[in-house]
Enzyme design. Structure first.
Site, PDB file in Angstrom:
ATOM      1  N   THR A 144       5.745   4.231   9.586  1.00 41.95           N
ATOM      2  CA  THR A 144       7.096   4.284   9.031  1.00 41.95           C
ATOM      3  C   THR A 144       7.832   5.534   9.454  1.00 41.95           C
ATOM      4  OG1 THR A 144       6.447   2.973   7.103  1.00 41.95           O
ATOM      5  CG2 THR A 144       8.408   4.333   6.859  1.00 41.95           C
ATOM      6  N   SER A 194       0.609   1.096  10.842  1.00 40.28           N
ATOM      7  CA  SER A 194      -0.778   1.454  10.538  1.00 40.28           C
ATOM      8  C   SER A 194      -1.559   0.337   9.859  1.00 40.28           C
ATOM      9  CB  SER A 194      -0.845   2.735   9.700  1.00 40.28           C
ATOM     10  OG  SER A 194      -0.480   2.506   8.359  1.00 40.28           O
ATOM     11  N   THR A 252       1.514   5.256   6.511  1.00 38.44           N
ATOM     12  CA  THR A 252       0.891   5.581   5.227  1.00 38.44           C
ATOM     13  C   THR A 252      -0.095   4.520   4.738  1.00 38.44           C
ATOM     14  OG1 THR A 252       2.742   4.614   3.998  1.00 38.44           O
ATOM     15  CG2 THR A 252       2.858   6.982   4.493  1.00 38.44           C
ATOM     16  N   ASP A 253       0.018   3.283   5.222  1.00 39.07           N
ATOM     17  CA  ASP A 253      -0.810   2.209   4.664  1.00 39.07           C
ATOM     18  C   ASP A 253      -2.305   2.477   4.829  1.00 39.07           C
ATOM     19  OD1 ASP A 253       1.328   0.785   3.742  1.00 39.07           O
ATOM     20  OD2 ASP A 253       1.364  -0.664   5.381  1.00 39.07           O
TER      21      ASP A 253
END
Length: 311
Positions: free
Chosen positions: A16, A62, A95-96
């Site tokens: 992101t 990710s 971030t995932d």
């Protein structure tokens, strides 16, 4: 005498933080991994006495991260950490799965120099983009003599690689460190340390990792009300090498699922119990038939078990 400048290497992986949307008001309908790492750091302040170098390792969402990207990233980290002029590394990442990558790098590098992962909850095109400040904070940590080892920096908070978890799906302050608490805070470019940086030997050297196709397959199943045995039986039939169960509470597992896991264990499948709770750990009890995961979350226990099975 002239003092040589610290070199910080920024490795881009997408996410992101490198995302782009059609509108500055759109924080959801963006495409991750659109901007290169050079663009991300172009206008970010550099810590005094430091210079930057940038390298694009990947540029993907990710959620789609795989073993090949982990191998490539760990090898580039090992390369740069070996350079005497490099003070630290910053990794821009989605971030995932950021917590998984952080733990993986901690497990295969165990570096003395700081390796700092950061990301963003809003795309680079957002009117309230959080990426630039997160990168600036990560650079400050990478340049600090107080920092060492692998950590995650978002929203001004420094989390350890072992404890960090994504705990919110949307807000900018989306990460936590459970009951261990954060390692430090970044305040106007300065690091305020709260507890000791976690250290430990590497579970496996980054340079000795096999080809991703040769990694042992480890899957995660969840215990819940009404859980059955079919998924475990299917995984065993499909040749899985290990299974992590995200258990309820203090490692309790539905009786039907537990029976299937015990049968899998008897057939040579490695099984570990982690808790699906966000805080706490599975406390061992006499007579446990399924081993615990040493306090790791299910996704991190999966990584640890894969590395263990490579031995």
């Amino acid at each position: 005498m002239q003092v040589s400048e610290r070199r910080i290497v920024v490795l881009g992986c997408g996410g992101t933080i490198a995302g782009r949307a059609a509108s500055a008001s759109d924080n959801l309908g963006y495409r991750a991994g659109e901007l290169g790492v050079e663009e991300l750091i172009a206008h970010v302040p550099v810590p005094e006495g430091s210079t930057l170098a940038a390298e694009q390792v990947a540029n993907i969402d990710s959620k789609d991260l795989g073993l090949a990207q982990w191998c490539a990233l760990s090898q580039r980290c090992a390369h740069w950490l070996a350079q005497t002029e490099v003070a630290g590394i910053v990794i821009t990442h989605g971030t995932d799965t950021l917590e998984e990558t952080a733990f993986f790098l901690h497990a295969v590098l165990a570096p003395v120099k700081p390796v700092v992962l950061t990301g963003a909850m809003r795309p680079a095109t957002s009117a309230a983009a959080d990426g630039p400040q997160n990168i600036a904070d990560a650079l400050s940590v990478a340049a600090s003599p107080l920092a060492q080892g692998v950590c995650v920096v978002l929203a001004g908070t420094v989390h350890g690689a072992i404890e960090v978890q994504k705990v919110h799906s949307y807000r900018a302050d989306a990460f936590g460190s459970g009951d261990a608490g954060p390692l430090a805070y970044v305040e106007e470019g300065r690091l305020r340390v709260l507890r000791a940086w976690p250290q430990g030997p590497a579970l496996r050297s980054a340079g000795s990792l096999p080809d991703p196709d040769a990694w042992p397959r480890v899957e995660i199943v969840m215990s819940h009300a009404g859980a059955g045995s079919a998924l475990v039986r299917a995984l065993v039939k499909d040749g899985v090498a290990g299974i992590v169960v995200a258990a309820t509470g203090n490692g309790t597992v539905h009786e039907a699922l537990e029976g299937a896991l015990l049968a899998a264990q008897e057939q040579g499948v490695a099984v570990r119990r982690a808790s699906r709770c966000a805080q706490g750990r599975v406390l061992p009890q006499p007579g446990d038939r399924l081993p615990g995961a040493d306090g790791l979350s299910p996704v991190k226990a999966r990584i640890a078990l894969m590395l263990e099975l490579m031995q």
